[in-house]
Design an enzyme around this catalytic site. Structure first.
Site, PDB file in Angstrom:
ATOM      1  N   ASN A   1      20.565  29.727 -35.953  1.00  0.00           N
ATOM      2  CA  ASN A   1      21.541  28.969 -35.154  1.00  0.00           C
ATOM      3  C   ASN A   1      22.196  27.888 -36.004  1.00  0.00           C
ATOM      4  O   ASN A   1      23.410  27.688 -35.945  1.00  0.00           O
ATOM      5  CB  ASN A   1      20.873  28.362 -33.920  1.00  0.00           C
ATOM      6  CG  ASN A   1      20.800  29.354 -32.777  1.00  0.00           C
ATOM      7  OD1 ASN A   1      21.819  29.709 -32.182  1.00  0.00           O
ATOM      8  ND2 ASN A   1      19.602  29.842 -32.500  1.00  0.00           N
TER       9      ASN A   1
ATOM     10  N   ARG B   1       1.234  10.714 -32.752  1.00  0.00           N
ATOM     11  CA  ARG B   1       2.026   9.484 -32.949  1.00  0.00           C
ATOM     12  C   ARG B   1       3.492   9.831 -32.663  1.00  0.00           C
ATOM     13  O   ARG B   1       4.353   9.769 -33.527  1.00  0.00           O
ATOM     14  CB  ARG B   1       1.864   8.975 -34.385  1.00  0.00           C
ATOM     15  CG  ARG B   1       0.459   8.451 -34.671  1.00  0.00           C
ATOM     16  CD  ARG B   1       0.424   7.670 -35.967  1.00  0.00           C
ATOM     17  NE  ARG B   1       0.794   8.480 -37.103  1.00  0.00           N
ATOM     18  CZ  ARG B   1       1.563   8.069 -38.102  1.00  0.00           C
ATOM     19  NH1 ARG B   1       2.060   6.848 -38.121  1.00  0.00           N
ATOM     20  NH2 ARG B   1       1.852   8.875 -39.106  1.00  0.00           N
TER      21      ARG B   1
ATOM     22  N   ARG C   1       9.735  20.374 -31.305  1.00  0.00           N
ATOM     23  CA  ARG C   1       9.091  19.121 -30.914  1.00  0.00           C
ATOM     24  C   ARG C   1       9.840  18.588 -29.704  1.00  0.00           C
ATOM     25  O   ARG C   1      11.055  18.781 -29.603  1.00  0.00           O
ATOM     26  CB  ARG C   1       9.224  18.074 -32.034  1.00  0.00           C
ATOM     27  CG  ARG C   1       8.312  18.274 -33.199  1.00  0.00           C
ATOM     28  CD  ARG C   1       6.907  17.801 -32.941  1.00  0.00           C
ATOM     29  NE  ARG C   1       6.775  16.367 -32.789  1.00  0.00           N
ATOM     30  CZ  ARG C   1       5.682  15.702 -33.119  1.00  0.00           C
ATOM     31  NH1 ARG C   1       4.646  16.329 -33.638  1.00  0.00           N
ATOM     32  NH2 ARG C   1       5.598  14.400 -32.926  1.00  0.00           N
TER      33      ARG C   1
ATOM     34  N   HIS D   1      18.345  27.294 -25.753  1.00  0.00           N
ATOM     35  CA  HIS D   1      17.086  27.896 -25.301  1.00  0.00           C
ATOM     36  C   HIS D   1      17.344  29.369 -24.971  1.00  0.00           C
ATOM     37  O   HIS D   1      18.352  29.693 -24.336  1.00  0.00           O
ATOM     38  CB  HIS D   1      16.560  27.145 -24.081  1.00  0.00           C
ATOM     39  CG  HIS D   1      15.248  27.676 -23.622  1.00  0.00           C
ATOM     40  ND1 HIS D   1      14.072  27.429 -24.308  1.00  0.00           N
ATOM     41  CD2 HIS D   1      14.929  28.479 -22.578  1.00  0.00           C
ATOM     42  CE1 HIS D   1      13.084  28.048 -23.693  1.00  0.00           C
ATOM     43  NE2 HIS D   1      13.576  28.688 -22.646  1.00  0.00           N
TER      44      HIS D   1
ATOM     45  N   GLU E   1      14.887  13.956 -20.739  1.00  0.00           N
ATOM     46  CA  GLU E   1      13.433  13.947 -20.862  1.00  0.00           C
ATOM     47  C   GLU E   1      12.907  15.206 -20.176  1.00  0.00           C
ATOM     48  O   GLU E   1      13.438  15.605 -19.148  1.00  0.00           O
ATOM     49  CB  GLU E   1      12.887  12.743 -20.100  1.00  0.00           C
ATOM     50  CG  GLU E   1      12.492  11.603 -20.982  1.00  0.00           C
ATOM     51  CD  GLU E   1      11.838  10.555 -20.130  1.00  0.00           C
ATOM     52  OE1 GLU E   1      10.616  10.636 -19.951  1.00  0.00           O
ATOM     53  OE2 GLU E   1      12.572   9.689 -19.643  1.00  0.00           O
TER      54      GLU E   1
ATOM     55  N   VAL F   1      10.998  19.321 -20.781  1.00  0.00           N
ATOM     56  CA  VAL F   1      11.134  20.485 -21.656  1.00  0.00           C
ATOM     57  C   VAL F   1      12.237  21.401 -21.136  1.00  0.00           C
ATOM     58  O   VAL F   1      12.154  21.912 -20.026  1.00  0.00           O
ATOM     59  CB  VAL F   1       9.794  21.266 -21.725  1.00  0.00           C
ATOM     60  CG1 VAL F   1       9.932  22.487 -22.617  1.00  0.00           C
ATOM     61  CG2 VAL F   1       8.691  20.362 -22.251  1.00  0.00           C
ATOM     62  N   ASP F   2      13.264  21.596 -21.949  1.00  0.00           N
ATOM     63  CA  ASP F   2      14.354  22.522 -21.628  1.00  0.00           C
ATOM     64  C   ASP F   2      15.024  22.202 -20.290  1.00  0.00           C
ATOM     65  O   ASP F   2      15.363  23.090 -19.509  1.00  0.00           O
ATOM     66  CB  ASP F   2      13.846  23.983 -21.664  1.00  0.00           C
ATOM     67  CG  ASP F   2      13.292  24.352 -23.038  1.00  0.00           C
ATOM     68  OD1 ASP F   2      13.883  23.929 -24.047  1.00  0.00           O
ATOM     69  OD2 ASP F   2      12.256  25.031 -23.111  1.00  0.00           O
TER      70      ASP F   2
HETATM   71  C1  GAR Z   1      16.174  30.408 -30.994  1.00  0.00           C
HETATM   72  O1  GAR Z   1      16.022  31.616 -30.306  1.00  0.00           O
HETATM   73  C2  GAR Z   1      16.237  29.241 -30.022  1.00  0.00           C
HETATM   74  O2  GAR Z   1      16.912  29.549 -28.841  1.00  0.00           O
HETATM   75  C3  GAR Z   1      14.778  28.988 -29.771  1.00  0.00           C
HETATM   76  O3  GAR Z   1      14.179  29.114 -31.049  1.00  0.00           O
HETATM   77  C4  GAR Z   1      14.918  30.067 -31.799  1.00  0.00           C
HETATM   78  C5  GAR Z   1      15.266  29.460 -33.142  1.00  0.00           C
HETATM   79  O4  GAR Z   1      15.843  30.415 -33.980  1.00  0.00           O
HETATM   80  N1  GAR Z   1      14.561  27.680 -29.203  1.00  0.00           N
HETATM   81  C6  GAR Z   1      13.675  27.425 -28.244  1.00  0.00           C
HETATM   82  O5  GAR Z   1      12.901  28.263 -27.814  1.00  0.00           O
HETATM   83  C7  GAR Z   1      13.666  25.990 -27.738  1.00  0.00           C
HETATM   84  N2  GAR Z   1      12.924  25.858 -26.552  1.00  0.00           N
HETATM   85  P1  GAR Z   1      16.657  29.965 -35.261  1.00  0.00           P
HETATM   86  O6  GAR Z   1      15.745  29.008 -36.038  1.00  0.00           O
HETATM   87  O7  GAR Z   1      16.910  31.230 -36.017  1.00  0.00           O
HETATM   88  O8  GAR Z   1      17.918  29.281 -34.804  1.00  0.00           O
END
Ligand code: GAR
Length: 208
Positions: A15, A67, A98, A116, A149, A151-152
């Site tokens: 991404n 931390r 994170r 996401h 704040e 998650v997702d």
């Molecule tokens: C992607 O599919 C992104 O949507 C997901 O991690 C992957 C990273 O891929 N993110 C999550 O799950 C966040 N909750 P990349 O490093 O190739 O972009």
């Protein structure tokens, strides 16, 4: 004045690469990728960032175990050092594994985006594609949203739906969703850079 992106990564960085390319080809106008920050010193994304000669910073999550506040303070320092301020910057989470704390989220309110791999609010958290398959969903996809704040969670900017096939495997679904991610994340940042995004409560609209 150019918009300054701080891209936060933990893994392979596809991404991130699609966003860097969109900045370089000016699909995303008047924007510079000021820094790539990783929580994982071994992230493949760093190789890609280096190949584009983008400044890199490492805030190793293992050194900040239990931390969280200090981790966020260090992140904020790196962002500010590269001009990614709450006034001029946009923080872009691209596979950043994170959770940001309340103070940082408040400081950059409306200026942190995340992607996401599901149609939120369905299937937040880890392994979203696997969750969708196990649930028996017929459609999944991906979501770009502002970070709050939690998650997702947060106001949704763009979503793209992907139809789940009979006997679909996690890998093929993830690959087909990823293709959409690489399209909608640069697009959402483009709208932001063009000043076209309006947030009202939980609703986001894109001005023509
Ligand atoms: C992607 O599919 C992104 O949507 C997901 O991690 C992957 C990273 O891929 N993110 C999550 O799950 C966040 N909750 P990349 O490093 O190739 O972009």
């Amino acid at each position: 004045m150019a918009l300054k992106l701080g891209i936060l990564v933990s893994g392979r960085g596809t991404n991130m690469a699609s966003i860097i390319e969109a900045v370089q080809t000016k699909q995303i106008p008047q924007t510079e990728v000021a820094v790539v920050i990783t929580s994982n010193p071994g992230a493949l994304a760093l190789e890609i960032a280096r190949s584009f000669s983008i400044p890199i910073a490492v805030v190793d999550s293992l050194s900040y175990k239990n931390r969280r506040r200090e981790f966020d303070i260090e992140l904020a320092k790196e962002l500010a050092k590269h001009g990614v301020t709450p006034k001029e910057g946009l923080v872009v989470l691209a596979g950043f594994m994170r959770i940001l704390g309340a103070d940082l989220v408040k400081q950059y309110a409306g200026r942190i985006m995340n992607i996401h791999p599901s149609l939120l609010p369905s299937f937040p958290g880890l392994h979203a594609q696997k969750q969708a398959l196990e649930y028996g969903a017929k459609v999944s996809g991906c979501t770009v949203h502002f970070v709050e704040e939690g998650v997702d969670t947060g106001p949704i900017i763009i979503q793209s739906a992907v139809t789940i096939r009979e006997n679909e495997m996690e890998e093929t679904l993830a690959a087909r969703i990823l293709e959409q991610e690489h399209r909608i994340y640069p697009e959402a940042i483009q709208y932001f850079a063009e000043g076209r995004i309006l947030i009202e409560g939980h609703q986001v609209s894109i001005r023509e």
